[in-house]
Design an enzyme around this catalytic site. Structure first.
Site, PDB file in Angstrom:
ATOM      1  N   GLY A  29      59.583   4.171 -24.864  1.00  0.00           N
ATOM      2  CA  GLY A  29      58.846   2.931 -25.509  1.00  0.00           C
ATOM      3  C   GLY A  29      56.852   3.765 -25.692  1.00  0.00           C
ATOM      4  O   GLY A  29      56.522   4.316 -24.651  1.00  0.00           O
ATOM      5  N   SER A  55      60.770  -0.403 -22.006  1.00  0.00           N
ATOM      6  CA  SER A  55      61.165  -1.478 -20.581  1.00  0.00           C
ATOM      7  C   SER A  55      60.641   0.338 -19.794  1.00  0.00           C
ATOM      8  O   SER A  55      59.745   0.867 -20.554  1.00  0.00           O
ATOM      9  CB  SER A  55      62.222  -1.396 -20.606  1.00  0.00           C
ATOM     10  N   THR A 107      55.883  -4.625 -19.001  1.00  0.00           N
ATOM     11  CA  THR A 107      57.095  -4.516 -19.015  1.00  0.00           C
ATOM     12  C   THR A 107      58.001  -5.146 -18.343  1.00  0.00           C
ATOM     13  O   THR A 107      58.094  -5.655 -17.445  1.00  0.00           O
ATOM     14  CB  THR A 107      57.163  -3.398 -19.536  1.00  0.00           C
ATOM     15  N   TYR A 108      59.449  -4.616 -18.247  1.00  0.00           N
ATOM     16  CA  TYR A 108      60.753  -5.643 -17.445  1.00  0.00           C
ATOM     17  C   TYR A 108      61.310  -3.893 -16.987  1.00  0.00           C
ATOM     18  O   TYR A 108      61.421  -3.227 -17.989  1.00  0.00           O
ATOM     19  CB  TYR A 108      61.471  -6.367 -18.453  1.00  0.00           C
TER      20      TYR A 108
END
Length: 73
Positions: A73, A25, A57-58
């Site tokens: 990550g 994220s 991603t978010y």
């Protein structure tokens, strides 16, 4: 038919941190997200201006006023 559209843009942000122990994220200062019209958990495209690489991603909202932009990550 569904179309994915970007709703805002944070241009030339510098990553301030990287958390390798979290799975995928990006954490962004809540003030930056608000200014760009972005919402928490929204899908975003992240681009490296140096080499053109991209990933999706978010968003996770970070602390307001911190200026934080952290890849998780």
């Amino acid at each position: 038919m569904f179309r994915e559209m970007l709703t805002g843009k944070i241009h030339r942000a510098t990553f301030t941190d990287c958390d390798l122990n979290y799975e995928g994220s990006i954490t962004v200062d809540a003030d930056l997200m608000y200014a760009a019209g972005m919402l928490e958990y929204e899908k975003v495209a992240v681009v490296d201006n140096n080499n053109g690489r991209r990933f999706e991603t978010y968003l996770i909202a970070g602390k307001r006023g911190s200026g934080e932009v952290c890849v998780n990550g």
